[in-house]
Design a protein around this motif. Structure first.
Motif, PDB file in Angstrom:
ATOM      1  N   GLU A  83     -11.489 -16.253  -7.499  1.00  0.00           N
ATOM      2  CA  GLU A  83     -12.338 -15.205  -8.056  1.00  0.00           C
ATOM      3  C   GLU A  83     -13.417 -15.808  -8.933  1.00  0.00           C
ATOM      4  O   GLU A  83     -13.153 -16.652  -9.803  1.00  0.00           O
ATOM      5  N   GLY A  84     -14.672 -15.418  -8.702  1.00  0.00           N
ATOM      6  CA  GLY A  84     -15.782 -15.920  -9.489  1.00  0.00           C
ATOM      7  C   GLY A  84     -16.270 -17.298  -9.097  1.00  0.00           C
ATOM      8  O   GLY A  84     -17.207 -17.826  -9.701  1.00  0.00           O
ATOM      9  N   GLU A  85     -15.688 -17.888  -8.070  1.00  0.00           N
ATOM     10  CA  GLU A  85     -16.074 -19.233  -7.650  1.00  0.00           C
ATOM     11  C   GLU A  85     -17.297 -19.189  -6.742  1.00  0.00           C
ATOM     12  O   GLU A  85     -17.496 -18.241  -5.980  1.00  0.00           O
ATOM     13  N   ILE A  86     -18.123 -20.217  -6.836  1.00  0.00           N
ATOM     14  CA  ILE A  86     -19.207 -20.420  -5.875  1.00  0.00           C
ATOM     15  C   ILE A  86     -18.783 -21.562  -4.964  1.00  0.00           C
ATOM     16  O   ILE A  86     -18.700 -22.713  -5.384  1.00  0.00           O
ATOM     17  N   LEU A  87     -18.468 -21.215  -3.728  1.00  0.00           N
ATOM     18  CA  LEU A  87     -17.962 -22.184  -2.767  1.00  0.00           C
ATOM     19  C   LEU A  87     -19.032 -22.462  -1.719  1.00  0.00           C
ATOM     20  O   LEU A  87     -19.528 -21.538  -1.069  1.00  0.00           O
ATOM     21  N   ALA A  88     -19.399 -23.721  -1.555  1.00  0.00           N
ATOM     22  CA  ALA A  88     -20.323 -24.110  -0.500  1.00  0.00           C
ATOM     23  C   ALA A  88     -19.530 -24.525   0.736  1.00  0.00           C
ATOM     24  O   ALA A  88     -18.535 -25.247   0.634  1.00  0.00           O
ATOM     25  N   VAL A  89     -19.963 -24.027   1.881  1.00  0.00           N
ATOM     26  CA  VAL A  89     -19.404 -24.457   3.169  1.00  0.00           C
ATOM     27  C   VAL A  89     -20.457 -25.336   3.818  1.00  0.00           C
ATOM     28  O   VAL A  89     -21.512 -24.856   4.233  1.00  0.00           O
ATOM     29  N   GLY A  90     -20.207 -26.631   3.849  1.00  0.00           N
ATOM     30  CA  GLY A  90     -21.190 -27.581   4.339  1.00  0.00           C
ATOM     31  C   GLY A  90     -20.906 -28.013   5.762  1.00  0.00           C
ATOM     32  O   GLY A  90     -19.800 -27.858   6.276  1.00  0.00           O
ATOM     33  N   GLY A  91     -21.922 -28.573   6.364  1.00  0.00           N
ATOM     34  CA  GLY A  91     -21.782 -29.079   7.722  1.00  0.00           C
ATOM     35  C   GLY A  91     -23.095 -28.996   8.464  1.00  0.00           C
ATOM     36  O   GLY A  91     -23.970 -28.214   8.093  1.00  0.00           O
ATOM     37  N   PRO A  92     -23.252 -29.788   9.502  1.00  0.00           N
ATOM     38  CA  PRO A  92     -24.497 -29.730  10.284  1.00  0.00           C
ATOM     39  C   PRO A  92     -24.592 -28.424  11.063  1.00  0.00           C
ATOM     40  O   PRO A  92     -23.621 -27.664  11.158  1.00  0.00           O
ATOM     41  N   ARG A  93     -25.754 -28.163  11.618  1.00  0.00           N
ATOM     42  CA  ARG A  93     -25.917 -26.973  12.450  1.00  0.00           C
ATOM     43  C   ARG A  93     -24.946 -27.035  13.623  1.00  0.00           C
ATOM     44  O   ARG A  93     -24.774 -28.080  14.253  1.00  0.00           O
ATOM     45  N   GLY A  94     -24.309 -25.906  13.914  1.00  0.00           N
ATOM     46  CA  GLY A  94     -23.337 -25.860  15.000  1.00  0.00           C
ATOM     47  C   GLY A  94     -21.936 -26.263  14.606  1.00  0.00           C
ATOM     48  O   GLY A  94     -21.052 -26.346  15.457  1.00  0.00           O
ATOM     49  N   SER A  95     -21.697 -26.450  13.304  1.00  0.00           N
ATOM     50  CA  SER A  95     -20.367 -26.897  12.866  1.00  0.00           C
ATOM     51  C   SER A  95     -19.397 -25.747  12.666  1.00  0.00           C
ATOM     52  O   SER A  95     -18.194 -25.979  12.494  1.00  0.00           O
ATOM     53  N   GLY A  96     -19.886 -24.494  12.655  1.00  0.00           N
ATOM     54  CA  GLY A  96     -19.002 -23.342  12.482  1.00  0.00           C
ATOM     55  C   GLY A  96     -19.180 -22.614  11.170  1.00  0.00           C
ATOM     56  O   GLY A  96     -18.418 -21.687  10.869  1.00  0.00           O
ATOM     57  N   LYS A  97     -20.191 -22.984  10.382  1.00  0.00           N
ATOM     58  CA  LYS A  97     -20.373 -22.369   9.059  1.00  0.00           C
ATOM     59  C   LYS A  97     -20.628 -20.866   9.162  1.00  0.00           C
ATOM     60  O   LYS A  97     -19.970 -20.058   8.497  1.00  0.00           O
ATOM     61  N   THR A  98     -21.601 -20.480   9.993  1.00  0.00           N
ATOM     62  CA  THR A  98     -21.924 -19.060  10.129  1.00  0.00           C
ATOM     63  C   THR A  98     -20.752 -18.287  10.710  1.00  0.00           C
ATOM     64  O   THR A  98     -20.436 -17.176  10.266  1.00  0.00           O
ATOM     65  N   THR A  99     -20.085 -18.860  11.696  1.00  0.00           N
ATOM     66  CA  THR A  99     -18.922 -18.202  12.294  1.00  0.00           C
ATOM     67  C   THR A  99     -17.844 -17.959  11.254  1.00  0.00           C
ATOM     68  O   THR A  99     -17.230 -16.882  11.212  1.00  0.00           O
ATOM     69  N   LEU A 100     -17.614 -18.937  10.378  1.00  0.00           N
ATOM     70  CA  LEU A 100     -16.608 -18.773   9.329  1.00  0.00           C
ATOM     71  C   LEU A 100     -16.991 -17.634   8.390  1.00  0.00           C
ATOM     72  O   LEU A 100     -16.151 -16.782   8.070  1.00  0.00           O
ATOM     73  N   LEU A 101     -18.247 -17.585   7.956  1.00  0.00           N
ATOM     74  CA  LEU A 101     -18.671 -16.506   7.065  1.00  0.00           C
ATOM     75  C   LEU A 101     -18.564 -15.140   7.742  1.00  0.00           C
ATOM     76  O   LEU A 101     -18.151 -14.155   7.116  1.00  0.00           O
ATOM     77  N   ARG A 102     -18.910 -15.079   9.013  1.00  0.00           N
ATOM     78  CA  ARG A 102     -18.830 -13.813   9.737  1.00  0.00           C
ATOM     79  C   ARG A 102     -17.383 -13.342   9.864  1.00  0.00           C
ATOM     80  O   ARG A 102     -17.105 -12.141   9.767  1.00  0.00           O
ATOM     81  N   CYS A 103     -16.462 -14.268  10.063  1.00  0.00           N
ATOM     82  CA  CYS A 103     -15.044 -13.895  10.144  1.00  0.00           C
ATOM     83  C   CYS A 103     -14.501 -13.495   8.775  1.00  0.00           C
ATOM     84  O   CYS A 103     -13.797 -12.483   8.642  1.00  0.00           O
ATOM     85  N   LEU A 104     -14.803 -14.272   7.739  1.00  0.00           N
ATOM     86  CA  LEU A 104     -14.299 -13.967   6.398  1.00  0.00           C
ATOM     87  C   LEU A 104     -14.788 -12.607   5.910  1.00  0.00           C
ATOM     88  O   LEU A 104     -14.060 -11.889   5.213  1.00  0.00           O
ATOM     89  N   SER A 105     -16.016 -12.255   6.267  1.00  0.00           N
ATOM     90  CA  SER A 105     -16.592 -10.986   5.812  1.00  0.00           C
ATOM     91  C   SER A 105     -16.174  -9.794   6.657  1.00  0.00           C
ATOM     92  O   SER A 105     -16.539  -8.657   6.349  1.00  0.00           O
ATOM     93  N   GLY A 106     -15.437 -10.029   7.737  1.00  0.00           N
ATOM     94  CA  GLY A 106     -15.033  -8.938   8.612  1.00  0.00           C
ATOM     95  C   GLY A 106     -16.115  -8.505   9.575  1.00  0.00           C
ATOM     96  O   GLY A 106     -15.942  -7.505  10.284  1.00  0.00           O
ATOM     97  N   LEU A 107     -17.219  -9.238   9.630  1.00  0.00           N
ATOM     98  CA  LEU A 107     -18.292  -8.876  10.558  1.00  0.00           C
ATOM     99  C   LEU A 107     -17.837  -9.030  12.004  1.00  0.00           C
ATOM    100  O   LEU A 107     -18.172  -8.217  12.871  1.00  0.00           O
ATOM    101  N   VAL A 108     -17.068 -10.081  12.260  1.00  0.00           N
ATOM    102  CA  VAL A 108     -16.414 -10.252  13.560  1.00  0.00           C
ATOM    103  C   VAL A 108     -14.958 -10.617  13.299  1.00  0.00           C
ATOM    104  O   VAL A 108     -14.661 -11.309  12.327  1.00  0.00           O
ATOM    105  N   PRO A 109     -14.032 -10.155  14.122  1.00  0.00           N
ATOM    106  CA  PRO A 109     -12.628 -10.511  13.918  1.00  0.00           C
ATOM    107  C   PRO A 109     -12.331 -11.906  14.470  1.00  0.00           C
ATOM    108  O   PRO A 109     -12.806 -12.265  15.550  1.00  0.00           O
ATOM    109  N   ALA A 110     -11.587 -12.688  13.700  1.00  0.00           N
ATOM    110  CA  ALA A 110     -11.112 -13.965  14.219  1.00  0.00           C
ATOM    111  C   ALA A 110     -10.156 -13.709  15.377  1.00  0.00           C
ATOM    112  O   ALA A 110      -9.450 -12.691  15.407  1.00  0.00           O
TER     113      ALA A 110
END
Length: 246
Positions: A35-62
């Motif tokens: 709670e209250g943390e600022i977490l960076a998800v790093g990695g090159p393009r195509g590493s899965g960063k956007t997919t992870l955020l979309r799953c965590l936010s419920g935008l798409v189901p894992a």
């Protein structure tokens, strides 16, 4: 089933996701966000960063795995429940600014609040506060097509912060900005998050952007890795991004 830690506002275990073309997006990613943390998800393009955020936010189901928000199982929620969660508790910033063309700047920034049922006056006051802090307050009555891309992105950041979300998902939020603008917007974003207790999950391929976070987890080919060297974004790259899309 293992319960998530009490101090983690977001907690995910063994997330798997496969894109429609059959390519892997996530391959067993687990993480917790305090709670209250600022977490960076790093990695090159195509590493899965956007997919992870979309799953965590419920935008798409894992496709497999668990996601918990404040001890509520996001992975078992239906479509409508996930939409309510995103509307009421989450904020989102895309790398490409998307605004409603028929609305002016302050109306775009106030839109999430008005969709929650906040009065027009209170929504405008909250939106104006963030627009001023992001140096776009003198353009509040302009339409999106009258703004440069970098200005539109500032409006999107204000729109995400105005409702004071519990968790803000930011997917390369400063990609369209010049280096100087990038630093100012990131400073505003992180300072606001810390002062308002907003948890931030920030996807970036830039080491300088990741340095604003409290902690970084790194992805490569959809998997967490222990060490990953992120390149800085050059001034030339930032200018090219802005000039191509302005």
């Amino acid at each position: 089933m293992e319960a998530p830690p009490d101090n983690d506002v977001l907690w995910a275990r063994s997330l798997h996701f496969t894109h429609r073309d059959g390519s892997p997006g996530l391959a067993g990613v687990s993480l917790g966000v305090r709670e209250g943390e600022i977490l960076a998800v790093g990695g090159p393009r195509g590493s899965g960063k956007t997919t992870l955020l979309r799953c965590l936010s419920g935008l798409v189901p894992a496709h497999r795995g668990e996601i918990w928000f404040n001890s509520a199982p996001v992975h078992t929620m239906g479509l409508m429940a996930r939409e309510r969660l995103r509307r009421d508790r989450f904020g989102w910033i895309d790398p490409v600014p998307t605004l409603v063309p028929e609305l002016n700047v302050w109306e775009n920034a106030a839109l999430p609040l008005m969709l929650r049922g906040t009065s027009r006056r209170r929504a405008k006051t909250a939106a104006m506060e963030w627009l001023e802090r992001l140096d776009i307050g003198d353009s509040t009555r302009r339409r999106p097509h009258e703004l440069r891309q970098a200005e539109r992105q500032r409006v999107c950041v204000a729109r995400a912060l105005a409702p004071a979300p519990t968790v803000l998902f930011a997917d390369e939020p400063t990609a369209p900005l010049y280096r100087e603008d990038r630093v100012q917007v990131l400073r505003t974003l992180t300072t606001a998050a810390r002062s308002h207790g907003i948890t931030v999950v920030l996807a970036t391929h830039d080491a300088d952007t990741a340095a604003h976070a409290d902690r970084t987890v790194s992805l490569l080919d959809g998997r967490r890795v222990k060490t990953l060297h992120l390149p800085p974004v050059t001034e030339t790259e930032g200018r090219a991004t802005c000039s191509l899309s302005a």
